[in-house]
Design a protein around this motif. Structure first.
Motif, PDB file in Angstrom:
ATOM      1  N   ALA A   1       0.715  -1.351  -0.015  1.00  0.00           N
ATOM      2  CA  ALA A   1      -0.007   0.053   0.017  1.00  0.00           C
ATOM      3  C   ALA A   1       0.853   1.272   0.194  1.00  0.00           C
ATOM      4  O   ALA A   1       2.118   1.355   0.468  1.00  0.00           O
ATOM      5  N   ALA A   2       0.391   2.417  -0.513  1.00  0.00           N
ATOM      6  CA  ALA A   2       0.906   3.423  -0.609  1.00  0.00           C
ATOM      7  C   ALA A   2       1.151   4.226   0.802  1.00  0.00           C
ATOM      8  O   ALA A   2       0.242   4.029   1.370  1.00  0.00           O
ATOM      9  N   LEU A   3       2.381   4.825   1.042  1.00  0.00           N
ATOM     10  CA  LEU A   3       2.363   5.493   2.296  1.00  0.00           C
ATOM     11  C   LEU A   3       1.598   6.891   2.174  1.00  0.00           C
ATOM     12  O   LEU A   3       1.301   7.383   1.147  1.00  0.00           O
ATOM     13  N   PRO A   4       1.068   7.684   3.454  1.00  0.00           N
ATOM     14  CA  PRO A   4       0.453   8.486   3.461  1.00  0.00           C
ATOM     15  C   PRO A   4       1.161   9.682   2.995  1.00  0.00           C
ATOM     16  O   PRO A   4       2.506   9.715   2.988  1.00  0.00           O
ATOM     17  N   GLY A   5       0.753  10.407   1.892  1.00  0.00           N
ATOM     18  CA  GLY A   5       1.398  11.443   1.081  1.00  0.00           C
ATOM     19  C   GLY A   5       1.994  10.887  -0.261  1.00  0.00           C
ATOM     20  O   GLY A   5       2.338  11.908  -0.829  1.00  0.00           O
ATOM     21  N   GLN A   6       1.896   9.882  -0.680  1.00  0.00           N
ATOM     22  CA  GLN A   6       2.595   9.388  -2.041  1.00  0.00           C
ATOM     23  C   GLN A   6       1.349   9.291  -2.906  1.00  0.00           C
ATOM     24  O   GLN A   6       0.448   8.698  -2.696  1.00  0.00           O
ATOM     25  N   PRO A   7       1.877  10.100  -4.022  1.00  0.00           N
ATOM     26  CA  PRO A   7       0.628  10.105  -5.084  1.00  0.00           C
ATOM     27  C   PRO A   7       0.663   8.832  -5.966  1.00  0.00           C
ATOM     28  O   PRO A   7       1.718   8.073  -6.089  1.00  0.00           O
ATOM     29  N   VAL A   8      -0.680   8.630  -6.138  1.00  0.00           N
ATOM     30  CA  VAL A   8      -0.783   7.321  -6.854  1.00  0.00           C
ATOM     31  C   VAL A   8      -1.622   7.716  -8.334  1.00  0.00           C
ATOM     32  O   VAL A   8      -2.330   8.591  -8.385  1.00  0.00           O
ATOM     33  N   LEU A   9      -0.891   7.072  -9.387  1.00  0.00           N
ATOM     34  CA  LEU A   9      -1.447   7.591 -10.791  1.00  0.00           C
ATOM     35  C   LEU A   9      -1.764   6.085 -11.483  1.00  0.00           C
ATOM     36  O   LEU A   9      -0.903   5.316 -11.310  1.00  0.00           O
ATOM     37  N   LEU A  10      -2.794   5.989 -12.208  1.00  0.00           N
ATOM     38  CA  LEU A  10      -2.822   4.951 -13.322  1.00  0.00           C
ATOM     39  C   LEU A  10      -2.468   5.499 -14.861  1.00  0.00           C
ATOM     40  O   LEU A  10      -3.000   6.477 -15.039  1.00  0.00           O
TER      41      LEU A  10
END
Length: 396
Positions: free
Chosen positions: A320-329
């Protein structure tokens, strides 16, 4: 990362710090209104913290958007430097009360030259400004006599003793997604790029590069990576550092020679760009970048189009992404942000939903980008690189 609430969040945090410095002054408070609105204020003792100007930070104005890989382009965040005027107001000043209030405000701002992430999150939880990587600094702003009198004249208000501060940099993230081309399968003969060495070995332990396995651009948790350098020896340990984690992760190497260290990245290591170093008998080498990729664990093979031409894709990934890490598809060469959630609702760990506007029917290559590092789209295990067939979705 910072949202549209960032400017107000910084003002609220500064106000909270100054208000704490006035806690033992009966009836004292903090206000942020313009100076001309405070002349007939109701409080007897007040420190006004007024944002009178916002400038563009020239050093970061044309900086690349964080997380972009070579060959990609996107709108950079808008960097702002905020200018505040700090003014004490005291009705029926019996002496030096205004100067005492000003000294308390100056002291607390001097004691906090950098706004801590915990302070920003506590005073302004509605904003993401606490998660931006660049620190927000408070700096005294010298004012000439003509400048400060001109400012007060603009408010048509009698002059009061004031000081000014610069606060920045505050990054306002844009909503325009980046342009992300499909990766190149080979680079020249035998897929070997140029090799350059810009230094001479000094005989001390030093690292040159962190190399993911199989010619990939990134390593995943549970896979083996290699640190290349010189003067390396055992016993020692690998140290992995991440800017969003409080302490480095120590990893025991699998194999060590004088020029390389082989180690296994722990399962569950967060995706993103890490710094890899080598600790030899308490002596730390320099650090080199190591990209850790996320792994898509579930991707629908087919999705249908809605009436408006959009398509919705649910993606599960690990870790899972850490808090504050942006996620894009990334759909072919198109970057799509995740669907927004209601304010205050945390994103489900390892799960994101993306709505692709104007989704073209057909088969599309899919990558998941977490903090600038993509899931591994290219399979290089064979004699020639091919796209991983499991990282594709068909829009019907």
């Amino acid at each position: 990362m910072s949202d549209e609430e960032a400017i107000a969040a910084v003002t609220k945090t500064l106000s909270g710090l100054v208000l704490g410095a006035l806690a033992d002054v009966p009836g004292a408070g903090v206000d942020t209104r313009p100076l001309d609105e405070l002349v007939d204020g109701t409080r007897d003792k007040l420190v006004n913290l007024y944002l009178f100007q916002a400038d563009v930070d020239g050093a970061l104005r044309d900086a690349d958007q964080p997380g972009l890989a070579p060959g990609e382009s996107g709108g950079p965040p808008f960097p702002l430097t905020l200018h505040y005027l700090v003014t004490p107001f005291v009705k029926r000043d019996p002496g030096l009360d205004a100067q005492r209030l000003l000294a308390r405000a100056v002291r607390v701002l001097n004691d906090n030259p950098v706004l801590q992430r915990g302070e920003l999150a506590a005073f302004a939880p509605e904003s993401d400004v606490a998660k931006q990587l660049d620190r927000i600094r408070i700096t005294w702003q010298p004012f000439g006599e003509k400048d400060i009198y001109s400012l007060w004249t603009a408010f048509q208000t009698p002059y009061r003793m004031s000081v000014a501060y610069e606060v920045g940099v505050v990054l306002i993230d844009g909503h325009r997604p980046p342009t992300v081309p499909v990766p190149v399968l080979t680079r020249g003969a035998d897929d070997r790029g140029p090799v350059a060495q810009g230094f001479l070995p000094l005989g001390l332990p030093a690292l040159d590069a962190a190399v993911p396995p199989g010619g990939q651009p990134a390593v995943r948790g549970g896979e083996t990576a290699v640190l290349r350098g010189s003067g390396l020896a055992a016993p020692a340990e690998v140290r992995l550092s991440h800017p969003l984690l409080p302490a480095p992760v120590a990893v025991a190497p699998d194999h060590v020679t004088g020029t390389q260290v082989q180690f296994t990245v722990p399962v569950g290591t967060a995706a993103g760009l890490w710094s890899a170093g080598f600790s030899l008998a308490g002596q730390l080498t320099n650090e080199v970048p190591l990209a850790v990729a996320p792994r898509i664990t579930h991707l629908p093979a087919q999705v249908g189009r809605h009436d408006d031409g959009s398509a919705q894709i649910d993606v599960r990934y690990s870790p899972a992404a850490l808090p504050g890490q942006p996620v894009l598809l990334v759909l072919d060469g198109r970057a799509v942000p995740p669907d927004p959630l209601p304010h205050g609702v945390p994103r489900p760990p390892g799960h994101a939903r993306f709505t692709v506007p104007d989704a073209a029917p057909g088969r599309h290559l899919v990558r998941l980008r977490v903090a600038g590092v993509d899931s591994l789209l290219v399979d290089r295990s064979g004699t020639r690189p091919v796209f991983d067939p499991s990282q594709a979705v068909t829009v019907l």
